[in-house]
Every structure is written in C-alpha cells, then in structure tokens.
Motif scaffolding. Structure first.
Motif, PDB file in Angstrom:
ATOM      1  N   VAL A 145       1.077  -1.379  -0.636  1.00 33.77           N
ATOM      2  CA  VAL A 145       0.190   0.294   0.298  1.00 33.77           C
ATOM      3  C   VAL A 145       1.101   1.469  -0.105  1.00 33.77           C
ATOM      4  O   VAL A 145       0.614   2.380  -0.160  1.00 33.77           O
ATOM      5  CB  VAL A 145      -0.745   0.283   1.098  1.00 33.77           C
ATOM      6  CG1 VAL A 145      -1.498   1.218   1.431  1.00 33.77           C
ATOM      7  CG2 VAL A 145      -1.972  -1.457   1.188  1.00 33.77           C
ATOM      8  N   ILE A 146       2.017   1.375   0.392  1.00 33.54           N
ATOM      9  CA  ILE A 146       2.684   2.797   1.089  1.00 33.54           C
ATOM     10  C   ILE A 146       3.278   2.662  -0.657  1.00 33.54           C
ATOM     11  O   ILE A 146       3.392   4.016  -1.218  1.00 33.54           O
ATOM     12  CB  ILE A 146       4.202   2.084   1.747  1.00 33.54           C
ATOM     13  CG1 ILE A 146       3.627   2.008   3.298  1.00 33.54           C
ATOM     14  CG2 ILE A 146       5.364   3.980   1.741  1.00 33.54           C
ATOM     15  CD1 ILE A 146       4.050   2.071   4.675  1.00 33.54           C
ATOM     16  N   SER A 147       3.990   2.127  -0.658  1.00 29.11           N
ATOM     17  CA  SER A 147       4.900   1.812  -2.638  1.00 29.11           C
ATOM     18  C   SER A 147       3.623   2.437  -3.569  1.00 29.11           C
ATOM     19  O   SER A 147       4.057   2.976  -4.431  1.00 29.11           O
ATOM     20  CB  SER A 147       5.553   0.369  -2.555  1.00 29.11           C
ATOM     21  OG  SER A 147       4.367  -0.601  -2.866  1.00 29.11           O
ATOM     22  N   LEU A 149       0.719  -2.302  -8.188  1.00 28.87           N
ATOM     23  CA  LEU A 149       1.462  -2.241  -7.114  1.00 28.87           C
ATOM     24  C   LEU A 149       0.135  -3.019  -6.176  1.00 28.87           C
ATOM     25  O   LEU A 149       0.573  -3.962  -5.125  1.00 28.87           O
ATOM     26  CB  LEU A 149       2.225  -1.754  -6.276  1.00 28.87           C
ATOM     27  CG  LEU A 149       3.648  -1.382  -7.213  1.00 28.87           C
ATOM     28  CD1 LEU A 149       4.665   0.018  -6.736  1.00 28.87           C
ATOM     29  CD2 LEU A 149       5.037  -2.142  -6.552  1.00 28.87           C
ATOM     30  N   MET A 150      -1.011  -2.512  -6.422  1.00 29.53           N
ATOM     31  CA  MET A 150      -2.348  -2.565  -5.919  1.00 29.53           C
ATOM     32  C   MET A 150      -1.931  -3.541  -6.425  1.00 29.53           C
ATOM     33  O   MET A 150      -2.965  -5.217  -5.089  1.00 29.53           O
ATOM     34  CB  MET A 150      -3.015  -1.956  -6.322  1.00 29.53           C
ATOM     35  CG  MET A 150      -2.910  -0.416  -5.398  1.00 29.53           C
ATOM     36  SD  MET A 150      -2.542  -1.111  -3.473  1.00 29.53           S
ATOM     37  CE  MET A 150      -4.128  -1.420  -3.004  1.00 29.53           C
ATOM     38  N   MET A 169       9.639  -5.580  -0.144  1.00 29.40           N
ATOM     39  CA  MET A 169       8.735  -6.031  -0.479  1.00 29.40           C
ATOM     40  C   MET A 169       8.866  -7.724  -1.055  1.00 29.40           C
ATOM     41  O   MET A 169       9.259  -8.399  -0.602  1.00 29.40           O
ATOM     42  CB  MET A 169       7.537  -5.709  -1.493  1.00 29.40           C
ATOM     43  CG  MET A 169       6.891  -4.848  -0.590  1.00 29.40           C
ATOM     44  SD  MET A 169       5.933  -3.899  -2.183  1.00 29.40           S
ATOM     45  CE  MET A 169       5.158  -4.627  -2.812  1.00 29.40           C
ATOM     46  N   VAL A 170      10.538  -7.429  -2.352  1.00 31.43           N
ATOM     47  CA  VAL A 170      11.141  -8.703  -2.579  1.00 31.43           C
ATOM     48  C   VAL A 170      11.915  -9.413  -2.111  1.00 31.43           C
ATOM     49  O   VAL A 170      11.975 -10.417  -2.045  1.00 31.43           O
ATOM     50  CB  VAL A 170      11.918  -7.706  -3.416  1.00 31.43           C
ATOM     51  CG1 VAL A 170      13.665  -9.236  -4.033  1.00 31.43           C
ATOM     52  CG2 VAL A 170      12.012  -6.813  -4.639  1.00 31.43           C
ATOM     53  N   GLY A 209       9.811   4.204  -1.740  1.00 31.16           N
ATOM     54  CA  GLY A 209      10.517   3.169  -0.968  1.00 31.16           C
ATOM     55  C   GLY A 209      10.849   2.608  -0.240  1.00 31.16           C
ATOM     56  O   GLY A 209      11.447   1.560   0.323  1.00 31.16           O
ATOM     57  N   LEU A 210      10.326   3.416   1.082  1.00 29.59           N
ATOM     58  CA  LEU A 210       9.880   2.603   2.467  1.00 29.59           C
ATOM     59  C   LEU A 210       9.049   1.511   2.413  1.00 29.59           C
ATOM     60  O   LEU A 210       9.793   0.233   2.636  1.00 29.59           O
ATOM     61  CB  LEU A 210       8.874   3.515   2.834  1.00 29.59           C
ATOM     62  CG  LEU A 210       9.878   4.936   3.417  1.00 29.59           C
ATOM     63  CD1 LEU A 210       8.723   5.580   4.514  1.00 29.59           C
ATOM     64  CD2 LEU A 210      11.730   4.553   4.322  1.00 29.59           C
TER      65      LEU A 210
END
Length: 396
Positions: free
Chosen positions: A280-282, A370-371, A312-313, A306-307
């Motif tokens: 969600v942040i990304s 990303l979502m 994630m990876v 970036g945070l």
C-alpha cells in the motif's frame, strides 16, 4: 585459536561483502543521473534510449546465467572478485561511448558486469551467513540501497558542475578504492558447489510462478525509478540535472533505512502483514509521484515509495525459498530470475510507452500494478515457515 581466526575472517568477510553491495549500488545509482545527459549527448529519442537500456538488461541476464555456472564450478569468492573488477569500469566505458552502436555494446558489457557481480555477491553473502551462523542478507541489501543513495545523490551535482565524463572518472576511482580494500577479505566457499547442480528442471507448481510474477512487478517498480525518474523530472517537471538525480537517491535512501530495519519489523508483525502494508505504501508513493505538479513533491513521493518497496522483494525471496513442496533452490531460481527481469529488462518497455504518452501516466500505471501485488499478499505466508530459526542480522 583456529576457530577464533576463522570467526575473525568471517567477520571481515561480512564487511567485505557489504562493501561489494555498496559499490554495486553506488555504480548503478551513479548511472541514473547520467541518463538524461546520455540521451542528450547521443541525440536519441526515448524509444532508442529504451532499446539501449534493454541492452543493459540483456547483458545482465546473460551474465547472471553465466555467473551461476561459474560459481558452481569455481565458488563465489573467485567469481565475485572477477566481476567486481570488471564492474569498476562499466560506467566509464558508457560515458566514453561516442555513438549509438558503441553505446549499445558498452551498456551490454556494463549490464553484464553489474549483473554477474550481483549474483556472485549475493552468493557470497550466503557463504558469510553460514560461517557466522546468522543472517546478513537484509542488511547487505541495505548497503546496496545506501550505495544507490550516495551515487544518485551526488551524481547530478557532479555532472552539473564538472561534466558527465569527469563524474564517470570519479565514480571509477571510488569504486576502484572500495573494491580494492574489500578484495582480499572476501571469504572463500567451504566446498565446491557443482555437486548441487547436476540436474535442473522447472517446478510444476504454478503458484511459484505467481510469486515470481509478483517479484517481477516489484522490481519493475525499482527499475522504473532507476532508469526513468531523472528523465521524468527533467523533461516533464522542468527541473535541473542536479535536482533530477535526487529522485533515485531519495528512493534508495528510504529503501536503505527500511531494509536495515526490515528484519525486526517482519519478525514482529509477520511476512503477510508486513508485505500488505509495504504494498500500500509503495503504490501510494508511486501514484503521487506520477501525479505530482512539482519536482520536490515527486521526489518526496518516490522516497515514500522506497519505504514500501524495500522489504517486498526480500519477503518474496523468502517465500520462494520456503514454498511448500519445493526445494529452496528450485523456488529461488524461478523467483529470482523472474524478479531480476523486472528491474533489468521490463523498464525498457516503460521507455517505449513513456516516449508516446509521457512518464506521468506510466507511474500511475505502475502504482496500479503494485495494488495488484497487494491483492496477492497471502502468497507470502510461506516466508514465515522458518520464522523461529531466523536470527538477527549482524549489528552494523
């Protein structure tokens, strides 16, 4: 006494491989602010630039495969030393390229040296973990992001004040010193690894490929910022070269901070919850970056993104290594290959699209992807299977 000496060598090796991660990130981060100057110097369109960046990605993928075979035969220490030495001069040969054909060859070699160094330094980090009996991978990737922050943050300023060629020489000199200091302390493998790779077959479980697809989308987001954020700020938001370089720099700096803290966060809240919040942040950061009316709003949004991207990876890699019904090597081979294609090859497509419609809608589209990853967060549950056995990273 032998045990004490071996532990001291392993500790030195831990910092040596951290230095390798830092220099790799520093060189790649230094390339980001060079891209607008590179395109202007060769008088090429975004389409041609996309093709050239594809040469970088293809060189990296080819070299990654070759590095895997070389590591199996000769060990990570020798292969890391070889390709780290080659990577020192990668940016310089690109900066010296006078035309498109030579630039394509230079980028292929640059990508190859960076990609092969990436595989071998990750392999050597695993060796260090075995010798220290504790995890260092997350913080090692933090050093990579820190290197990207330094390279991207200083690159634009140096290019604007001294020119692209002087900047490339400075990067080469710094990389030479850093790798030279770390070179002798890179730890050797305990035993040849070739026996572990006698046969190879693709896993039949389709879920491992879905996790690989998630890694591709996440790492594509990194590539979108690395390769195109400076050009986006320069051409569409009207900023100068020095400021444009801050986009990837702040993105990498935020990633570095969160990667150093990532192990503790994940241990406390679990992989799935950490991944969901990160996604969600990304996505929010990427969306704001694409819609921002001013350069510094976009730069701040890239940092916020970036945070989220930071952990994630690593979570996806852990999920692949612990995927039910597969050996860790089989799961990791699929997800890492698909993931790295996202950061090395997929951004060339972004260039093609960005040249037609602009980069603002591209970043909005990346946010939507990303979502999509967020909706598949439950597949990271297997990352927690070895939760009780994971130890804290070496303090840094």
């Amino acid at each position: 006494m032998d045990t004490t000496n071996a532990m001291q060598a392993a500790i030195r090796g831990r910092w040596a491989v951290a230095a390798m991660f830092f220099i790799n990130g520093f060189i790649l981060g230094s390339w980001a602010p060079q891209i607008p100057e590179f395109a202007a110097r060769l008088t090429i369109t975004e389409f041609t630039l996309g093709l050239l960046i594809l040469c970088f990605g293809l060189g990296a993928v080819v070299a990654m495969v070759a590095a895997g075979h070389l590591i199996a035969r000769y060990g990570s220490q020798r292969v890391l030393r070889l390709f780290a030495g080659a990577a020192i001069f990668g940016l310089l040969i690109v900066a010296l390229a006078p035309n498109v054909p030579l630039a394509a060859g230079a980028l292929f070699l640059f990508g190859g040296s960076i990609g092969a160094m990436d595989v071998s330094m990750n392999s050597n980090a695993v060796v260090v973990e075995r010798k220290l009996a504790r995890a260092v991978m997350s913080s090692s990737h933090g050093f990579w992001s820190l290197g990207g922050f330094v390279g991207g943050g200083t690159g634009g300023i140096l290019i604007q004040n001294y020119g692209h060629l002087s900047h490339a020489f400075m990067v080469t000199l710094i990389a030479l010193v850093g790798i030279g200091l770390a070179f002798r302390y890179v730890v050797p493998d305990d035993q040849p690894m070739a026996q572990e790779h006698k046969t190879f077959s693709l896993p039949r479980d389709p879920m491992i490929y879905v996790i690989g697809f998630m890694a591709l989308l996440c790492m594509n987001s990194e590539g979108a910022v690395l390769d195109w954020a400076a050009l986006y700020l320069r051409q569409e938001l009207g900023t100068d070269i020095a400021t444009a370089g801050f986009a990837f720099a702040f993105f990498s700096g935020a990633m570095a901070i969160m990667r150093f803290a990532g192990d503790g966060i994940r241990n406390r809240y679990g992989a799935v919850a950490t991944f969901r919040v990160s996604a969600v942040i990304s996505a929010a950061g990427m969306l704001v970056a694409g819609l921002a009316p001013w350069p510094w709003v976009s730069i701040a949004a890239f940092a916020f993104c970036g945070l989220g991207i930071a952990n994630m990876v690593p979570i996806l890699f852990s999920a692949a290594g612990n995927h039910p019904g597969l050996t860790s090597g089989a799961g990791m081979s699929v997800v890492t290959t698909m993931g790295y294609s996202g950061i090395l090859v997929a951004p060339s497509l972004i260039g093609f699209v960005g040249g037609k419609v602009g980069f603002s809608p591209v970043y909005v589209a990346v946010a939507l992807l990303l979502m999509l990853v967020f909706l598949m967060s439950g597949l990271t549950r297997s990352a927690d299977l070895n939760h009780d056995t994971v130890q804290d990273p070496v303090p840094i």
